[in-house]
Design an enzyme around this catalytic site. Structure first.
Site, PDB file in Angstrom:
ATOM      1  N   PRO A  92      36.476  28.990  27.107  1.00 53.95           N
ATOM      2  CG  PRO A  92      35.013  31.014  27.507  1.00 53.95           C
ATOM      3  CD  PRO A  92      36.160  30.213  26.778  1.00 53.95           C
ATOM      4  CD  GLU A 119      32.932  38.543  21.019  1.00 50.38           C
ATOM      5  OE1 GLU A 119      31.675  37.874  21.432  1.00 50.38           O
ATOM      6  OE2 GLU A 119      33.431  39.560  21.681  1.00 50.38           O
ATOM      7  NE  ARG A 157      51.033  21.262  42.354  1.00 52.19           N
ATOM      8  CZ  ARG A 157      51.824  21.866  43.638  1.00 52.19           C
ATOM      9  NH1 ARG A 157      52.501  22.820  43.651  1.00 52.19           N
ATOM     10  NH2 ARG A 157      51.514  21.011  44.664  1.00 52.19           N
ATOM     11  CG  ASP A 172      49.310  19.299  45.680  1.00 52.58           C
ATOM     12  OD1 ASP A 172      49.830  19.531  46.681  1.00 52.58           O
ATOM     13  OD2 ASP A 172      49.798  19.193  44.570  1.00 52.58           O
TER      14      ASP A 172
HETATM   15  N1  ADE Z   1      39.284  31.801  27.576  1.00 49.04           N
HETATM   16  C1  ADE Z   1      38.574  32.510  28.384  1.00 49.04           C
HETATM   17  N2  ADE Z   1      37.858  32.074  29.466  1.00 49.04           N
HETATM   18  C2  ADE Z   1      38.402  30.928  29.672  1.00 49.04           C
HETATM   19  C3  ADE Z   1      38.290  29.953  30.633  1.00 49.04           C
HETATM   20  N3  ADE Z   1      37.391  30.095  31.605  1.00 49.04           N
HETATM   21  N4  ADE Z   1      38.841  28.759  30.386  1.00 49.04           N
HETATM   22  C4  ADE Z   1      39.682  28.632  29.386  1.00 49.04           C
HETATM   23  N5  ADE Z   1      39.990  29.379  28.262  1.00 49.04           N
HETATM   24  C5  ADE Z   1      39.289  31.003  28.552  1.00 49.04           C
END
Ligand code: ADE
Length: 253
Positions: A92, A119, A157, A172
């Site tokens: 994330p 984590e 794709r 798309d």
């Molecule tokens: N791992 C956990 N959440 C994630 C996300 N939103 N994007 C990529 N990898 C992740």
């Protein structure tokens, strides 16, 4: 295109990879997905892949040694070599995945995808092994497996021949910088809801213009942020300016 996926949960990939467009692309040799279980490179007898964080803080951290060993072995790197292809950590904290990034990554013949869990991964993995970090959105999943599948799907794709319709990917949503126009199929009248007459008219030029305008309307209504970057024609600009003058939010049908 070759994807090397490094994960603690290789089993979650197969069901998706065995369906539809991705499956056909594999059968046709357009993509290959090699799944590597990081646990196979854990050196101790319990095959440990995670440990508690130094200085506390709760949760578990993925250990660097099995990850380095897995990636270096699968990519044929000697210790300390740089990777022969991008090594992408799904996290994330990465740059947020877009169609533009998909197109950029699709230029590579091979990608290594590293799926984090717990984590996160030991920071030395980021510093000395990973070359790129990708997030699929501002929310937290339990690991990088679903994001890796998202990336594989979006890139597949874009490979010529992967879609039944050769123009499929070009139309798309997001491919042109706009959201896609609405689609209809038979029946022409469903519960009294009609297919727009123009789509039954056979007038290809008019239909193309209608679809373009629907794309512009939809994008303006749902994702106005995209309009600033989208490549627009003179006719598009005129259409939008006209909308501007006539209470745009009531226009979409
Ligand atoms: N791992 C956990 N959440 C994630 C996300 N939103 N994007 C990529 N990898 C992740």
């Amino acid at each position: 295109m070759l994807f090397d996926v490094f994960t603690l949960f290789p089993d979650v990939f197969e069901p998706y990879l065995q369906a539809s467009i991705v499956q056909r692309a594999r059968q046709n040799g357009l993509i290959e997905v090699r799944l590597h279980n990081i646990r196979d490179w854990a050196a101790d007898k319990h095959r440990t892949t995670d440990d508690t964080p130094y200085a506390g803080g709760g949760g578990m951290v993925m250990k660097p040694d099995p990850i380095f060993a897995a990636v270096e072995s699968a990519l044929g790197m000697a210790t300390g070599d740089s990777a022969p292809c991008p090594v992408i950590l799904l996290t994330p904290q990465g740059r947020v995945f877009t169609q533009r990034i998909a197109a950029e990554l699709a230029e590579h013949p091979r990608l290594a995808l590293l799926c984090g869990r717990y984590e996160g991964v030991d920071e030395r993995v980021r510093q000395h092994l990973v070359t790129d970090e990708i997030s699929i959105g501002d929310y937290v999943l339990s690991g990088g497996e679903l994001p890796a599948l998202v990336l594989i799907d979006a890139l597949t794709r874009l490979i010529p021949g992967a879609l039944g319709d050769p123009d499929g990917a070009a139309d798309d949503s997001h491919a042109s910088g706009l959201l896609e126009y609405p689609h209809y199929t038979r029946p022409p009248d469903f519960r009294g809801w009609q297919v727009p007459e123009i789509l039954l008219s056979g007038d290809h030029a008019k239909i193309a213009r209608w679809r373009r305008e629907q794309s512009l309307l939809r994008t303006r209504l749902r994702r106005p942020d995209l309009l600033t970057a989208a490549p627009l024609t003179e006719a598009d600009r005129k259409f939008l300016a006209n909308l501007e003058a006539n209470d745009p939010l009531k226009v979409e049908g």
